[in-house]
Design a protein around this motif. Sequence first.
Motif, PDB file in Angstrom:
ATOM      1  N   ARG A   1      18.209 -62.742  -3.826  1.00 52.10           N
ATOM      2  CA  ARG A   1      18.446 -63.704  -4.894  1.00 52.10           C
ATOM      3  C   ARG A   1      18.913 -63.071  -6.191  1.00 52.10           C
ATOM      4  N   GLN A   2      18.585 -61.797  -6.366  1.00 51.64           N
ATOM      5  CA  GLN A   2      18.977 -61.132  -7.608  1.00 51.64           C
ATOM      6  C   GLN A   2      20.484 -60.955  -7.700  1.00 51.64           C
ATOM      7  N   PHE A   3      21.161 -61.149  -6.581  1.00 50.21           N
ATOM      8  CA  PHE A   3      22.619 -61.047  -6.622  1.00 50.21           C
ATOM      9  C   PHE A   3      23.258 -62.348  -7.064  1.00 50.21           C
ATOM     10  N   GLN A   4      22.448 -63.408  -7.102  1.00 50.73           N
ATOM     11  CA  GLN A   4      22.978 -64.659  -7.626  1.00 50.73           C
ATOM     12  C   GLN A   4      22.713 -64.761  -9.111  1.00 50.73           C
ATOM     13  N   THR A   5      21.563 -64.204  -9.525  1.00 48.72           N
ATOM     14  CA  THR A   5      21.136 -64.434 -10.901  1.00 48.72           C
ATOM     15  C   THR A   5      21.569 -63.342 -11.861  1.00 48.72           C
ATOM     16  N   GLY A   6      21.710 -62.125 -11.383  1.00 49.93           N
ATOM     17  CA  GLY A   6      22.004 -61.047 -12.325  1.00 49.93           C
ATOM     18  C   GLY A   6      23.235 -60.267 -11.929  1.00 49.93           C
ATOM     19  N   ASN A   7      23.779 -59.513 -12.872  1.00 52.88           N
ATOM     20  CA  ASN A   7      24.857 -58.600 -12.526  1.00 52.88           C
ATOM     21  C   ASN A   7      24.300 -57.182 -12.527  1.00 52.88           C
ATOM     22  N   TRP A   8      23.902 -56.732 -11.356  1.00 51.96           N
ATOM     23  CA  TRP A   8      23.218 -55.452 -11.247  1.00 51.96           C
ATOM     24  C   TRP A   8      24.154 -54.272 -11.396  1.00 51.96           C
ATOM     25  N   ALA A   9      25.420 -54.511 -11.109  1.00 48.69           N
ATOM     26  CA  ALA A   9      26.380 -53.429 -11.329  1.00 48.69           C
ATOM     27  C   ALA A   9      26.426 -53.097 -12.823  1.00 48.69           C
ATOM     28  N   ASP A  10      26.430 -54.125 -13.672  1.00 53.32           N
ATOM     29  CA  ASP A  10      26.435 -53.912 -15.122  1.00 53.32           C
ATOM     30  C   ASP A  10      25.173 -53.195 -15.586  1.00 53.32           C
TER      31      ASP A  10
ATOM     32  N   VAL B   1      26.859 -45.111  -7.182  1.00 55.62           N
ATOM     33  CA  VAL B   1      25.493 -45.351  -6.716  1.00 55.62           C
ATOM     34  C   VAL B   1      25.560 -45.658  -5.216  1.00 55.62           C
ATOM     35  N   GLU B   2      24.596 -45.147  -4.463  1.00 52.21           N
ATOM     36  CA  GLU B   2      24.637 -45.390  -3.024  1.00 52.21           C
ATOM     37  C   GLU B   2      23.998 -46.735  -2.658  1.00 52.21           C
ATOM     38  N   VAL B   3      24.358 -47.232  -1.487  1.00 55.18           N
ATOM     39  CA  VAL B   3      23.900 -48.549  -1.059  1.00 55.18           C
ATOM     40  C   VAL B   3      23.299 -48.452   0.340  1.00 55.18           C
ATOM     41  N   ALA B   4      22.120 -49.023   0.494  1.00 55.57           N
ATOM     42  CA  ALA B   4      21.482 -49.068   1.815  1.00 55.57           C
ATOM     43  C   ALA B   4      21.233 -50.515   2.209  1.00 55.57           C
ATOM     44  N   ILE B   5      21.458 -50.824   3.473  1.00 57.56           N
ATOM     45  CA  ILE B   5      21.070 -52.130   3.978  1.00 57.56           C
ATOM     46  C   ILE B   5      19.682 -51.989   4.595  1.00 57.56           C
ATOM     47  N   ASP B   6      18.759 -52.779   4.060  1.00 56.23           N
ATOM     48  CA  ASP B   6      17.348 -52.688   4.406  1.00 56.23           C
ATOM     49  C   ASP B   6      17.020 -53.630   5.558  1.00 56.23           C
ATOM     50  N   ASP B   7      15.931 -53.323   6.261  1.00 54.13           N
ATOM     51  CA  ASP B   7      15.421 -54.213   7.320  1.00 54.13           C
ATOM     52  C   ASP B   7      16.510 -54.528   8.333  1.00 54.13           C
ATOM     53  N   PHE B   8      17.345 -53.554   8.629  1.00 51.47           N
ATOM     54  CA  PHE B   8      18.473 -53.841   9.498  1.00 51.47           C
ATOM     55  C   PHE B   8      17.992 -54.198  10.904  1.00 51.47           C
ATOM     56  N   GLY B   9      18.638 -55.219  11.464  1.00 50.85           N
ATOM     57  CA  GLY B   9      18.279 -55.676  12.802  1.00 50.85           C
ATOM     58  C   GLY B   9      17.530 -56.994  12.771  1.00 50.85           C
ATOM     59  N   THR B  10      17.104 -57.406  11.581  1.00 49.61           N
ATOM     60  CA  THR B  10      16.309 -58.636  11.495  1.00 49.61           C
ATOM     61  C   THR B  10      17.124 -59.827  11.001  1.00 49.61           C
TER      62      THR B  10
ATOM     63  N   ALA C   1      20.407 -60.722   2.556  1.00 47.85           N
ATOM     64  CA  ALA C   1      21.271 -60.994   1.405  1.00 47.85           C
ATOM     65  C   ALA C   1      22.714 -61.197   1.848  1.00 47.85           C
ATOM     66  N   LEU C   2      23.100 -60.456   2.872  1.00 50.83           N
ATOM     67  CA  LEU C   2      24.482 -60.550   3.345  1.00 50.83           C
ATOM     68  C   LEU C   2      24.715 -61.877   4.047  1.00 50.83           C
ATOM     69  N   VAL C   3      23.670 -62.332   4.714  1.00 47.75           N
ATOM     70  CA  VAL C   3      23.815 -63.560   5.487  1.00 47.75           C
ATOM     71  C   VAL C   3      23.814 -64.774   4.561  1.00 47.75           C
ATOM     72  N   GLU C   4      22.884 -64.758   3.584  1.00 50.90           N
ATOM     73  CA  GLU C   4      22.719 -65.937   2.744  1.00 50.90           C
ATOM     74  C   GLU C   4      23.765 -66.021   1.647  1.00 50.90           C
ATOM     75  N   ASN C   5      24.285 -64.900   1.254  1.00 48.59           N
ATOM     76  CA  ASN C   5      24.952 -64.857  -0.030  1.00 48.59           C
ATOM     77  C   ASN C   5      26.063 -63.816  -0.005  1.00 48.59           C
ATOM     78  N   PHE C   6      26.903 -63.907   1.013  1.00 53.23           N
ATOM     79  CA  PHE C   6      27.799 -62.793   1.278  1.00 53.23           C
ATOM     80  C   PHE C   6      28.760 -62.486   0.128  1.00 53.23           C
ATOM     81  N   GLN C   7      29.426 -63.501  -0.389  1.00 51.16           N
ATOM     82  CA  GLN C   7      30.458 -63.253  -1.417  1.00 51.16           C
ATOM     83  C   GLN C   7      29.903 -62.540  -2.640  1.00 51.16           C
ATOM     84  N   ALA C   8      28.855 -63.139  -3.210  1.00 48.65           N
ATOM     85  CA  ALA C   8      28.288 -62.578  -4.441  1.00 48.65           C
ATOM     86  C   ALA C   8      27.732 -61.180  -4.189  1.00 48.65           C
ATOM     87  N   THR C   9      27.062 -61.017  -3.062  1.00 46.02           N
ATOM     88  CA  THR C   9      26.470 -59.717  -2.766  1.00 46.02           C
ATOM     89  C   THR C   9      27.552 -58.667  -2.544  1.00 46.02           C
ATOM     90  N   ALA C  10      28.545 -59.015  -1.742  1.00 45.32           N
ATOM     91  CA  ALA C  10      29.605 -58.061  -1.423  1.00 45.32           C
ATOM     92  C   ALA C  10      30.321 -57.608  -2.690  1.00 45.32           C
TER      93      ALA C  10
END
Length: 273
Positions: free
Chosen positions: A118-127, A171-180, A151-160
């Motif tokens: 949800r933080q990808f909808q509400t905030g600009n974390w890159a900034d 900054v590096e990026v990890a996808i968490d809880d992969f497989g679920t 996050a990718l499933v629910e909110n792909f555009q904003a997250t991507a």
Amino acid sequence: AKEQGRGRYAFFDPQINARNQRTMKIKTGLNQALARNELSLVYQPRVLADTEQVTGYEALLRWHSQELGAVSPAEFIPVAETTGILEQMTEWLLQRVVDDLGSAVLGGKQISVNLSPRQFQTGNWADTLRRTIEQHRLQPEQLCIEVTESALVENFQATAHQLEEVQALGVEVAIDDFGTGYSSLEYLKRLPIDYLKIDRSFVSDIETDADDRVIVETIIVLAHSLGLQVVAEGVETRAQADFLRARGCDELQGYLFSAPRPLSELGVQQVKN
Ligand code: C2E
Ligand code: CA
Ligand code: CA
Ligand code: CA
């Protein structure tokens, strides 16, 4: 349910009521948690599968509430997400991480920070990250953000979009809880990702469940073929670590190496066997 009386009592369910009251208490408590200094951070190391050398640490929030005692992040993060307080908590966490990065214990190793979908909808974390890096003159690779697969499933555009900016910073990026989260492979190919973290639920049954072994092996092959590194989370036994290493998993994280600990207790090695 009451048989007599007004209709509005008909569906009164004591269990649901207790849960709602707990959620209310958490909501109220979280609003005061920062001011009362009730939040803290713990760090859990991630190690290379081959040498078991520490490569970085994951920062995890802890809340010790005056009223409720210790509350698990699995319980309070979802509540914090719905109130907007999570933004402030994450800002607090980032500040702490930046301070701790200078400590001898962390020794310039990478620190991973969790961001909720949800933080990808509400905030600009890159900034936010850009500002933080500039202000404190950090090496961007010292930071990694972990985003759950959901996050990718629910909110792909904003997250991507934000992940692209984050990675452009270095900054590096990890996808968490992969497989679920049932994300499509197409997403993985299109996204700027450095790590896949295999969810603990697959790791915990490696020794007993042949299906989970196949899933884990497949995730590792898939990740490598896309040029990604794989971290297994929730590694608790030698047998699990051995299996993962033999299958080419790059890094391991879990109680076998260390539970998450406060910075002051990090130097202390306590490997279980
Ligand atoms: P996660 O990101 O998947 O974090 C890993 C969780 O597994 C942590 O639980 C960690 O303590 C636990 N763990 C690590 N190794 C082992 C192991 O060997 N065995 C077992 N059984 N568990 C292990 P924790 O700290 O309770 O955090 C739960 C979740 O709360 C995290 O799951 C993450 O989704 C969320 N969370 C924690 N801190 C933050 C935060 O600062 N921001 C956000 N957005 N979420 C957070
Ligand atoms: Ca995580
Ligand atoms: Ca995880
Ligand atoms: Ca998990």
